[in-house]
Motif scaffolding. Structure first.
Motif, short mmCIF file in Angstrom:
data_model
loop_
_atom_site.label_atom_id
_atom_site.label_comp_id
_atom_site.label_asym_id
_atom_site.label_seq_id
_atom_site.Cartn_x
_atom_site.Cartn_y
_atom_site.Cartn_z
N LEU A 138 -113.80 -34.46 80.24
CA LEU A 138 -113.67 -33.12 79.46
C LEU A 138 -112.36 -33.12 78.72
CD1 LEU A 138 -115.36 -30.59 82.25
CD2 LEU A 138 -116.39 -31.34 79.84
N ALA A 139 -112.04 -34.06 78.16
CA ALA A 139 -110.71 -33.95 77.61
C ALA A 139 -110.57 -34.63 76.12
CB ALA A 139 -109.69 -34.96 78.38
N ALA A 140 -109.34 -34.37 75.47
CA ALA A 140 -109.11 -34.78 74.13
C ALA A 140 -107.87 -35.77 74.19
CB ALA A 140 -109.01 -33.68 73.27
N LEU A 141 -107.91 -36.71 73.27
CA LEU A 141 -106.92 -37.74 73.33
C LEU A 141 -106.48 -37.47 71.69
CD1 LEU A 141 -107.92 -40.95 75.04
CD2 LEU A 141 -106.47 -39.05 76.09
N TYR A 142 -105.29 -37.41 71.37
CA TYR A 142 -104.48 -37.72 70.27
C TYR A 142 -103.86 -38.96 70.28
CZ TYR A 142 -105.52 -32.57 69.03
OH TYR A 142 -106.02 -31.36 68.68
N LEU A 143 -104.00 -39.66 69.24
CA LEU A 143 -103.09 -41.06 69.21
C LEU A 143 -102.60 -41.30 67.92
CD1 LEU A 143 -105.89 -41.95 71.11
CD2 LEU A 143 -104.13 -43.42 71.78
N GLN A 144 -101.57 -42.01 67.73
CA GLN A 144 -100.81 -42.40 66.61
C GLN A 144 -99.97 -43.70 66.58
OE1 GLN A 144 -97.92 -39.49 65.25
NE2 GLN A 144 -99.02 -39.32 63.26
N PRO A 145 -100.18 -44.67 65.40
CA PRO A 145 -99.67 -45.97 65.29
C PRO A 145 -98.06 -45.62 65.85
CG PRO A 145 -100.81 -45.69 63.45
CD PRO A 145 -100.84 -44.42 64.10
N ALA A 146 -97.75 -46.43 66.98
CA ALA A 146 -96.25 -46.39 67.27
C ALA A 146 -95.44 -47.01 66.29
CB ALA A 146 -96.02 -47.01 68.60
N GLY A 147 -94.32 -46.31 65.95
CA GLY A 147 -93.45 -46.81 65.19
C GLY A 147 -93.66 -46.44 63.88
N GLU A 148 -94.66 -45.91 63.38
CA GLU A 148 -94.79 -45.29 62.13
C GLU A 148 -94.08 -43.66 61.97
OE1 GLU A 148 -98.25 -45.84 60.01
OE2 GLU A 148 -98.93 -47.57 60.91
N GLY A 149 -93.68 -43.42 60.89
CA GLY A 149 -93.61 -41.95 60.77
C GLY A 149 -94.47 -41.06 60.83
N SER A 150 -94.36 -39.90 61.35
CA SER A 150 -95.23 -38.85 61.55
C SER A 150 -95.81 -38.40 59.92
CB SER A 150 -94.94 -37.87 62.14
OG SER A 150 -93.78 -37.27 61.60
N ALA A 162 -98.30 -41.26 59.01
CA ALA A 162 -99.27 -41.93 59.81
C ALA A 162 -100.52 -40.97 60.05
CB ALA A 162 -98.59 -42.12 61.24
N PRO A 163 -101.52 -41.65 60.47
CA PRO A 163 -102.95 -41.04 60.69
C PRO A 163 -102.85 -40.66 62.13
CG PRO A 163 -103.38 -43.51 60.79
CD PRO A 163 -102.07 -43.26 60.35
N VAL A 164 -103.71 -39.54 62.65
CA VAL A 164 -104.03 -39.28 63.94
C VAL A 164 -105.31 -39.60 64.48
CG1 VAL A 164 -103.98 -37.53 65.41
CG2 VAL A 164 -102.24 -37.51 63.80
N LEU A 165 -105.64 -40.36 65.40
CA LEU A 165 -106.91 -40.67 66.15
C LEU A 165 -107.13 -39.56 66.97
CD1 LEU A 165 -109.42 -42.53 66.45
CD2 LEU A 165 -108.13 -43.56 68.13
N VAL A 166 -108.29 -38.90 66.88
CA VAL A 166 -108.65 -37.92 67.91
C VAL A 166 -109.96 -38.30 68.58
CG1 VAL A 166 -109.38 -35.53 68.01
CG2 VAL A 166 -107.76 -35.95 66.31
N VAL A 167 -109.96 -38.34 69.69
CA VAL A 167 -111.30 -38.74 70.57
C VAL A 167 -111.57 -37.60 71.71
CG1 VAL A 167 -112.29 -40.45 72.05
CG2 VAL A 167 -110.37 -40.95 70.21
N ALA A 177 -100.64 -35.31 59.15
CA ALA A 177 -101.89 -35.49 59.10
C ALA A 177 -102.89 -34.66 59.79
CB ALA A 177 -102.31 -36.82 59.89
N LEU A 178 -102.31 -33.61 60.55
CA LEU A 178 -103.14 -32.44 60.95
C LEU A 178 -103.21 -31.30 60.12
CD1 LEU A 178 -101.94 -32.99 64.94
CD2 LEU A 178 -104.11 -33.41 63.97
#
Length: 739
Positions: free
Chosen positions: A727-739, A658-663, A624-625
């Motif tokens: 002053l930070a970034a988070l990357y999150l993905q649904p657990a258990g889903e293939g990348s 799987a999608p990647v959530l960026v915050v 996804a990236l």
């Protein structure tokens, strides 16, 4: 058989005075073999020889030596042999005796078809046609020299082998192509040489290095060197067969740009630079460990002035002798490929320096450059601009590009200063430029050249990359030529770079009012195949290092740089950073120093390298990236208007993955209970937190993951409540889903 000595054999033809004094434009008309019935008259020119003898070679008997008559004080020696007999010369010098073939006994050397292609700018292997080519001609080993100088009255090869005397080896002109040629027997790889050129007016120019030389002396010396013709020993067949897939627009491309002389100083000695062998031993494992897919070398084509960093090259066919031989350079490339690392070279067809031994006024006239300074001079750099309207100049440049890609297995060329090529008024005031034939500012000849270049590369090396440094909004830089574009594979995204650096240099207190600076790039992010670049240009010329631009105290500056990098790696576009950025270098880059390797003892510096390493790993591992970097379907905004909190959130998407959530939290304030919409419920795993303690951060986060509830938000059916680190970034993905 005894040959009758006829006085007519020793009558000297017209033009002798010009030949003896180095003014003759046709030395073959006098020198070499000339038939006079049953005998051939041989004439040679050796001013300082005590005696010269003809050695007549006989197929079934021993050779016979015949003396040559010295013609007064001309330096000319004349003798006779049976018509058609093979011969060589025995030259008696004051301190030695030399036996050699006669350079003027050989016929035409260059094929007419090759010369026609050269004149038309369509010869693709000029590195094998022009310059100094070791070879065997009629059973005699030596070196064939060829150089383009159509306006010269006389051109000679000079070197140690003739005491740099331009009278010794004048060349023959092939008039239709303006190319001079000469085969000099007995020479081989390692010989130093230049060309002595006399203008039409009879002036001797400063001695010129060979524009087509494949090797040269180590600067500040300026002579060309005859390169070995031996093929390189390649072991990268597997890499070459598969690199096209690794460099496609849907593949991860993370580039580490470096200046070879200053990447690392051997044993910390500021006066030393690494050889290609030393660089392979240290750079390759470092780049592998940091997870970069490619290295990009600032220009390695031979250049006279070290302070130009290679961007003022004169040897477009020669890797710089500063680091070793061409074979050493090829071995470095081979070692990179064995380690799975691609190699990109910066390549400079936009301009060249005015060093007197170089291309400027090469044959007494503007040959490679324009005559009019309004077209032919870069005021910014005090350099000359190639005349892209000349077939031979276009062919010269295109053949250089092809040589690096084919002979040296280079994976891509980053074409420098494309914007300066595209516009006739680039960095010029009114009255300092000449409009094109339509009255416009576009450089039509340069546009045609770039299209021809990219089309030729695409036909010859379809899996190689051509990358444009183009800083304007010229349309279709990466669009195929057949569709009206320039035909590049990728384009540096200079607009994104300027906007992002300006934004992250702002005090976080005011960032919410300037979100448009980093949102604007998404309006055009998919209009080209972009590379996001934080290059050497952004850490020099008084701009300071990336870290120095970040606001706040020491900890905040490092946190700002970490969130900047996380923003960059999650933004659509391939990635490029210049050496030292991954170490959070404090000082501005200097080509006379090296990155602060000892600073890795500092947890904040080591943490920055750890972050970049993890970003590269995630960028490669999470489709996804990278898969849809040039497709708007790969990006979806979640939050782009939270000016009060200066928070941004988006999804990166790829079909079947799987999608990647960026915050991003762009302030130093911890945001707790912050809700963000997501496309699916259930557990979401924290794949990256740039505030992690391992990176030198405060360690604030979400315990490795959160649970998304079926509560709609931001246009999504579900949402999760997050703690946003400062002053930070988070990357999150649904657990258990293939990348």
């Amino acid at each position: 058989m005894r040959i009758r000595q006829d006085a007519a054999h020793y009558v000297l033809p017209g033009g002798i005075d010009d030949l003896v004094h180095g003014r003759s434009s046709d030395p073959f008309a006098i020198l070499g073999r000339h038939n006079m019935g049953r005998v051939d008259v041989i004439r040679v020119l050796y001013h300082d020889a005590a005696r010269v003898r003809l050695v007549v070679e006989r197929p079934r008997a021993s050779p016979i030596e015949r003396p040559m008559r010295r013609m007064d004080d001309t330096g000319l020696h004349v003798g006779t042999i049976p018509a058609g007999a093979r011969y060589h010369l025995k030259i008696v010098w004051a301190d030695a005796v030399e036996e050699t073939a006669d350079p003027y006994s050989f016929g035409l050397l260059l094929d007419e078809a090759d010369l026609t292609l050269f004149a038309e700018g369509r010869h693709r292997q000029l590195d094998q046609l022009m310059g100094a080519q070791p070879m065997v001609v009629d059973g005699t080993p030596g070196v064939r020299f060829a150089v383009w100088a159509p306006n010269a009255r006389r051109v000679s090869v000079i070197g140690d082998f003739n005491f740099w005397d331009g009278r010794r080896h004048p060349m023959r002109l092939r008039h239709a192509a303006g190319v001079w040629e000469l085969f000099i027997p007995g020479l081989g790889p390692g010989e130093r040489y230049k060309f002595e050129i006399m203008t039409r007016e009879g002036h001797i120019l400063p001695h010129k290095a060979d524009p087509f030389a494949r090797f040269a002396e180590r600067p500040p010396a300026t002579a060309s060197v005859v390169a070995s013709p031996a093929p390189f020993a390649w072991n990268d067949a597997e890499w070459m067969a598969t690199r096209g897939r690794a460099q496609a627009t849907d593949a991860p491309l993370a580039i580490y740009e470096l200046h070879v002389p200053s990447w690392r100083r051997p044993r910390g000695d500021p006066d030393r630079i690494m050889s290609w062998h030393e660089l392979a031993g240290e750079l390759i494992p470092y780049v592998q460990a940091a997870g970069f897919t490619h290295v990009e070398l600032m220009p390695v084509m031979e250049y006279p002035f070290g302070g130009s960093w290679g961007y003022q090259p004169l040897g477009l066919f020669a890797p710089s002798a500063r680091h070793g031989t061409p074979a050493d350079f090829a071995a470095f490339i081979d070692a990179c490929h064995a380690a799975g690392i691609g190699v990109i070279l910066d390549w400079v067809p936009a301009h060249f320096p005015n060093d007197v031994h170089g291309l400027a006024c090469f044959d007494g006239c503007a040959l490679y450059e324009h005559q009019d300074p309004r077209e032919g001079v870069h005021r910014d750099w005090n350099t000359h601009i190639y005349n892209f309207g000349r077939h031979e100049v276009r062919g010269f440049l295109i053949a250089s590009a092809l040589m690096w890609l084919e002979r040296f297995h280079i994976d891509g060329l980053r074409v420098d200063a494309v914007a300066s090529m595209l516009y006739r008024d680039y960095s010029r005031r009114e009255g300092e430029w000449i409009p094109n034939i339509h009255g416009g500012r576009e450089n039509l000849e340069a546009v045609a050249f770039l299209r021809q270049l990219n089309e030729t590369v695409r036909e010859t090396c379809p899996d190689a990359m051509m990358i444009a440094e183009e800083s304007t909004a010229w349309p279709g830089v990466t669009r195929p030529v057949a569709q009206g574009g320039l035909g590049f594979s990728y384009k540096w995204n200079m607009g994104w770079m300027h906007d992002s650096l300006r934004f992250f240099a702002r005090d976080p207190l005011w960032r919410g009012h300037h979100l448009n600076e980093i949102l604007f790039g998404l309006h055009y992010a998919f209009s080209e195949h972009f590379i996001l670049c934080l290059s050497h240009d952004e850490v020099t010329h008084g701009k300071g290092s990336l870290l120095a631009r970040m606001p706040g105290d020491g900890w905040q500056r490092h946190a700002n740089l970490r969130v900047f990098f996380a923003f960059m790696w999650a933004h659509p576009g391939r990635k490029l950073v210049f050496m030292g950025a991954e170490l959070a270098q404090e000082a501005e880059w200097s080509h006379e120093g090296e990155p602060p390797w000892r600073s890795l003892d500092d947890p904040l510096k080591a943490g920055m390298l750890g972050l970049v390493t993890d970003l590269n790993r995630l960028y490669r591992d999470l489709p996804a990236l990278h898969m849809l970097d040039s497709d708007p379907a790969g990006f979806a905004w979640m939050i782009g208007d939270d000016t009060a909190n200066a928070v941004l959130a988006w999804l990166r998407l790829a079909p079947g993955h799987a999608p990647v959530l960026v915050v991003l939290n762009l302030t130093p304030v911890v945001r707790r209970g912050y809700r963000v919409g997501v496309p699916v419920g259930g557990p979401w795993r924290e794949r990256l937190n740039s505030d992690a303690s391992a990176y030198g951060g405060s360690g604030v986060g979400n315990g490795g993951g959160v649970m998304a509830q079926p509560e709609p938000a931001h246009g999504q059916p579900c949402s999760c409540v997050l703690t946003l680190p400062p002053l930070a970034a988070l990357y999150l993905q649904p657990a258990g889903e293939g990348s």
